[in-house]
Structures are given as structure tokens and as C-alpha cells.
Design a protein around this motif. Structure first.
Motif, PDB file in Angstrom:
ATOM      1  N   TRP A 199       2.727   5.984  -2.957  1.00 38.19           N
ATOM      2  CA  TRP A 199       3.803   6.829  -3.470  1.00 38.19           C
ATOM      3  C   TRP A 199       3.736   6.925  -4.991  1.00 38.19           C
ATOM      4  O   TRP A 199       3.960   7.995  -5.575  1.00 38.19           O
ATOM      5  CB  TRP A 199       5.155   6.275  -3.032  1.00 38.19           C
ATOM      6  CG  TRP A 199       5.603   6.772  -1.697  1.00 38.19           C
ATOM      7  CD1 TRP A 199       5.598   6.084  -0.522  1.00 38.19           C
ATOM      8  CD2 TRP A 199       6.118   8.068  -1.394  1.00 38.19           C
ATOM      9  NE1 TRP A 199       6.072   6.872   0.504  1.00 38.19           N
ATOM     10  CE2 TRP A 199       6.415   8.094  -0.006  1.00 38.19           C
ATOM     11  CE3 TRP A 199       6.366   9.214  -2.150  1.00 38.19           C
ATOM     12  CZ2 TRP A 199       6.935   9.227   0.629  1.00 38.19           C
ATOM     13  CZ3 TRP A 199       6.896  10.344  -1.514  1.00 38.19           C
ATOM     14  CH2 TRP A 199       7.170  10.333  -0.144  1.00 38.19           C
ATOM     15  N   ALA A 200       3.429   5.813  -5.644  1.00 42.46           N
ATOM     16  CA  ALA A 200       3.338   5.827  -7.105  1.00 42.46           C
ATOM     17  C   ALA A 200       2.190   6.718  -7.567  1.00 42.46           C
ATOM     18  O   ALA A 200       2.345   7.502  -8.523  1.00 42.46           O
ATOM     19  CB  ALA A 200       3.156   4.406  -7.622  1.00 42.46           C
ATOM     20  N   LYS A 201       1.036   6.632  -6.907  1.00 41.82           N
ATOM     21  CA  LYS A 201      -0.094   7.468  -7.297  1.00 41.82           C
ATOM     22  C   LYS A 201       0.175   8.939  -7.034  1.00 41.82           C
ATOM     23  O   LYS A 201      -0.222   9.806  -7.828  1.00 41.82           O
ATOM     24  CB  LYS A 201      -1.342   7.004  -6.544  1.00 41.82           C
ATOM     25  CG  LYS A 201      -1.820   5.624  -6.951  1.00 41.82           C
ATOM     26  CD  LYS A 201      -2.957   5.154  -6.091  1.00 41.82           C
ATOM     27  CE  LYS A 201      -3.388   3.739  -6.492  1.00 41.82           C
ATOM     28  NZ  LYS A 201      -4.464   3.212  -5.622  1.00 41.82           N
ATOM     29  N   SER A 230       1.330  14.360  -9.239  1.00 46.23           N
ATOM     30  CA  SER A 230       2.158  15.575  -9.255  1.00 46.23           C
ATOM     31  C   SER A 230       2.857  15.760 -10.600  1.00 46.23           C
ATOM     32  O   SER A 230       2.965  16.891 -11.103  1.00 46.23           O
ATOM     33  CB  SER A 230       3.188  15.509  -8.123  1.00 46.23           C
ATOM     34  OG  SER A 230       4.007  14.349  -8.261  1.00 46.23           O
ATOM     35  N   ALA A 231       3.322  14.664 -11.208  1.00 47.49           N
ATOM     36  CA  ALA A 231       3.975  14.772 -12.514  1.00 47.49           C
ATOM     37  C   ALA A 231       2.983  15.205 -13.592  1.00 47.49           C
ATOM     38  O   ALA A 231       3.335  15.979 -14.495  1.00 47.49           O
ATOM     39  CB  ALA A 231       4.613  13.436 -12.889  1.00 47.49           C
ATOM     40  N   THR A 232       1.745  14.748 -13.501  1.00 42.71           N
ATOM     41  CA  THR A 232       0.725  15.164 -14.468  1.00 42.71           C
ATOM     42  C   THR A 232       0.441  16.656 -14.365  1.00 42.71           C
ATOM     43  O   THR A 232       0.340  17.363 -15.378  1.00 42.71           O
ATOM     44  CB  THR A 232      -0.566  14.368 -14.242  1.00 42.71           C
ATOM     45  OG1 THR A 232      -0.277  12.969 -14.366  1.00 42.71           O
ATOM     46  CG2 THR A 232      -1.626  14.756 -15.245  1.00 42.71           C
ATOM     47  N   LEU A 233       0.333  17.166 -13.132  1.00 38.84           N
ATOM     48  CA  LEU A 233       0.094  18.597 -12.948  1.00 38.84           C
ATOM     49  C   LEU A 233       1.277  19.424 -13.436  1.00 38.84           C
ATOM     50  O   LEU A 233       1.099  20.470 -14.074  1.00 38.84           O
ATOM     51  CB  LEU A 233      -0.185  18.881 -11.474  1.00 38.84           C
ATOM     52  CG  LEU A 233      -0.492  20.338 -11.117  1.00 38.84           C
ATOM     53  CD1 LEU A 233      -1.712  20.842 -11.881  1.00 38.84           C
ATOM     54  CD2 LEU A 233      -0.687  20.494  -9.618  1.00 38.84           C
ATOM     55  N   LEU A 234       2.484  18.971 -13.165  1.00 34.95           N
ATOM     56  CA  LEU A 234       3.664  19.694 -13.632  1.00 34.95           C
ATOM     57  C   LEU A 234       3.732  19.717 -15.159  1.00 34.95           C
ATOM     58  O   LEU A 234       4.087  20.740 -15.772  1.00 34.95           O
ATOM     59  CB  LEU A 234       4.915  19.040 -13.047  1.00 34.95           C
ATOM     60  CG  LEU A 234       6.260  19.707 -13.369  1.00 34.95           C
ATOM     61  CD1 LEU A 234       6.278  21.143 -12.865  1.00 34.95           C
ATOM     62  CD2 LEU A 234       7.403  18.917 -12.754  1.00 34.95           C
ATOM     63  N   ASN A 244       0.819  -1.206   0.000  1.00 33.07           N
ATOM     64  CA  ASN A 244       0.000   0.000   0.000  1.00 33.07           C
ATOM     65  C   ASN A 244       0.853   1.255   0.000  1.00 33.07           C
ATOM     66  O   ASN A 244       0.520   2.239  -0.660  1.00 33.07           O
ATOM     67  CB  ASN A 244      -0.938  -0.004   1.205  1.00 33.07           C
ATOM     68  CG  ASN A 244      -2.011  -1.067   1.098  1.00 33.07           C
ATOM     69  OD1 ASN A 244      -2.364  -1.492  -0.005  1.00 33.07           O
ATOM     70  ND2 ASN A 244      -2.518  -1.518   2.231  1.00 33.07           N
ATOM     71  N   VAL A 245       1.942   1.237   0.763  1.00 26.58           N
ATOM     72  CA  VAL A 245       2.818   2.408   0.817  1.00 26.58           C
ATOM     73  C   VAL A 245       3.439   2.677  -0.546  1.00 26.58           C
ATOM     74  O   VAL A 245       3.461   3.820  -1.036  1.00 26.58           O
ATOM     75  CB  VAL A 245       3.905   2.206   1.888  1.00 26.58           C
ATOM     76  CG1 VAL A 245       4.969   3.291   1.790  1.00 26.58           C
ATOM     77  CG2 VAL A 245       3.282   2.215   3.279  1.00 26.58           C
TER      78      VAL A 245
END
Length: 326
Positions: A129-131, A136-140, A124-125
Motif C-alpha cells: 500500500w505504501a509503494k 500514484s502521488a509521484t505521478l500526480l 507485505n500488505v
């Protein structure tokens, strides 16, 4: 004396006002920037400083990335919580240790094929982290693409584009989406569940939606998922930034805005990130389970009388004697 004093006071007053006007304006803080963006967006983008003259845009960018990442993790956790609650993992601590019940100490309580709690928490951790990184990469990436599209506004004016100012416009225009994310997080913390995004819930009730192909339905689904008041507010800020910060023409700002909407709608469909849900075909539906008596659902129930014989009033039903090996 009065005629001499009056011009002197007027000259002193004029000099004092000029001194205050020539004094550089006091820089606004982060809260002042947000307040001006919300209530005076035209004045905000008109006085937008250069990229190297302030760091408020950087703090806003970090705040937006953190909110988007945290919201992605929260939505995935809330979506997976009901499925995980149906199959709880039973360990030895639920009923005491194996040795306390007369069982061998090495007898485990977790059957094979069910992951241990430690392995599940580690998975789950890593999944969270992957999600968060993907969100964040999509927004950037969206900021970088929007900054490149805003270069057209300067090029139509015959001026060299300033990518740093374009990037600031893209970041500040995402503040309404941050407000939407905060509202969603507060709603989820109060026990609510976020439904379908945007206006996608209304598409299934529209007859024209079902007449399109799967690709057309995915395009409509992607556009409806973005249609919120906060997204329209963000588009308005992009238009105002192109008009006042870049001094662009009205038609150039509208053209850039239309290109940005097309990118947000079509690109996720082409990459397969967004797909409209399709109804399950009838041939894939599970068949009806036939009853042991051979009666189909909806058929005559008279044949079931021999299977279930009701006892007379006052008569006890015969007790079933257990058989060894039965």
C-alpha cells in the motif's frame, strides 16, 4: 423548366449542407478520444474541449494512477520473490502435528527470530500500500508541475494561462507511458523479468560515464532511465499540445519541453530518490579465506598430499569410527 429547376435544386442542396454543417458535432467517446490521440494528435489537441465540458480526462487519469500503482507493487514483489524463496518458513503442517510424531503438543516449529506467516503477510500488505501510494502521488505531482510549466507557453503569447487545459495536456500526454506499463505487466505475467530501466544498462560499458563524478553519473543515470520510445512519444505529445491546444510559439514549446526534461532528470537526484550505483571499492571486498593447511589460493598444491591420501586400487578407505562426545 429545366433552367428553373436546376437553380432550385442547387439552393436546396446548399441549404441542406449548411444545416448539416451548423449541426453540432457528435461528441467522441473514450475509445474515439484515444484513437484520435494516437493517430491524429494534432487534430486531437486542436479540438481539446474545456475542463468542465468532458470527463474523459478524469477516467484516463484514474486509469494511469491505477496502472502505475499496480506496476510498482508488481515490480517490488518480483524483486523480493527470489530472496524470500531461499528461506521458506517451515510450519508444523509440513510434517504433521507435533503430537502425531510423539513430540510435546506445545513444541513449536518456528524458531525465534523468524517472523510468523501472519506477521509477514501483514507487513507485505502495508508495504504494498505504501509503494502504491508513493507511485500514484509521484505521478500526480508530475502532472501538477507540468501544468505549471505549460503556463509559460500562454504567457509568452500575452494570454492568461488556462491551468485546466494545461492539466489535460499533461494527463493525455501520459497515455504512452500507460501503454508501456501494460506491456511490462503482460511480460511479467508471462514469466519474464523486467531488467534495468531505459538505457541504464549501456552506461556501465561507456568509458566517458566513469570519468564523471558521482553527481554527474547520477544525472546521466536518471536521464538514461527515462530514455524509452514511450517516453519520447510522451514528450512529442506535450510539444503538440503546447503548439495546437495553447497556440504557442515553436521556441516557447521547446523551451517548456526542455525545462520539463530537466525537472524529471535533476530533481530526483537532488532529493536522493535516484542514485547511480557505485562499484564496491577493493578495500571493502571480503578477504580470501585461508586454507587450514596454510596454502594461499593459487599456491603450490603439493602440501595437500598429506591431507588427502588416495587409497591404492582395490583398497577400501578406513572407516571412521564415531566417538562419543566427538
Amino acid at each position: 423548366m429545366a433552367t428553373i429547376t436546376q437553380p432550385t435544386n442547387r439552393i436546396q442542396t446548399t441549404a441542406t449542407s449548411r444545416r448539416y454543417l451548423d449541426r453540432p458535432a457528435r461528441p467522441r467517446g473514450l475509445w474515439g478520444q484515444l484513437n484520435m490521440l494516437v493517430f491524429q494528435p494534432g487534430a486531437f489537441f486542436t479540438t481539446l474541449p474545456a475542463l468542465h465540458q468532458g470527463r474523459h480526462w478524469l477516467w484516463i487519469a484514474l486509469l494511469l494512477l491505477a496502472l502505475v500503482s499496480f506496476n510498482a507493487v508488481q515490480q517490488s514483489s518480483s524483486a523480493a520473490a527470489p530472496a524470500g524463496a531461499e528461506f521458506p518458513v517451515i510450519t508444523g503442517d509440513e510434517f504433521g502435528r507435533p503430537g502425531d510424531m510423539g513430540l510435546p503438543p506445545d513444541m513449536g516449529f518456528i524458531p525465534e527470530g523468524i517472523p510468523s506467516p501472519t506477521a509477514g503477510s501483514a507487513a507485505n500488505v502495508s508495504s504494498n500500500w505504501a509503494k502504491a501510494l508513493v507511485a500514484s502521488a509521484t505521478l500526480l505531482l508530475q502532472w501538477l508541475v507540468l501544468g505549471a510549466l505549460l503556463c509559460e507557453v500562454s504567457l509568452f503569447n500575452g494570454v492568461k494561462p488556462q491551468y485546466g487545459k494545461n492539466l489535460q495536456i499533461a494527463i493525455w500526454a501520459g497515455v504512452p507511458l500507460a501503454f508501456m506499463t501494460i506491456v511490462q505487466l503482460i511480460y511479467q505475467s508471462a514469466g519474464g523479468t523486467v531488467g534495468q530501466p531505459g538505457l541504464t544498462g549501456l552506461l556501465a560499458e561507456t568509458e566517458a560515464y566513469h570519468q564523471f563524478s558521482s553527481f554527474g553519473q547520477s544525472i546521466m543515470w536518471s536521464l538514461a532511465a527515462h530514455l524509452t520510445l514511450f517516453w519520447l512519444w510522451s514528450l512529442l505529445l506535450i510539444y503538440i499540445g503546447a503548439r495546437y491546444a495553447l497556440h504557442g510559439k515553436r521556441w516557447a514549446a521547446l523551451l517548456t519541453l526542455a525545462a520539463w526534461v530537466i525537472v524529471l532528470t535533476v530533481v530526483p537526484v537532488l532529493t536522493g530518490a535516484v542514485t547511480a550505483p557505485q562499484p564496491m571499492p577493493e578495500e571493502n571486498l571480503p578477504p580470501y579465506m585461508e586454507l587450514e593447511s596454510g596454502i594461499e589460493p593459487g599456491g603450490d598444491m603439493e602440501g595437500m598430499e598429506s591431507e588427502f591420501i588416495r587409497p591404492e586400487q582395490g583398497e577400501q578407505p578406513p572407516a571412521r569410527v564415531p566417538q562419543i562426545g566427538g
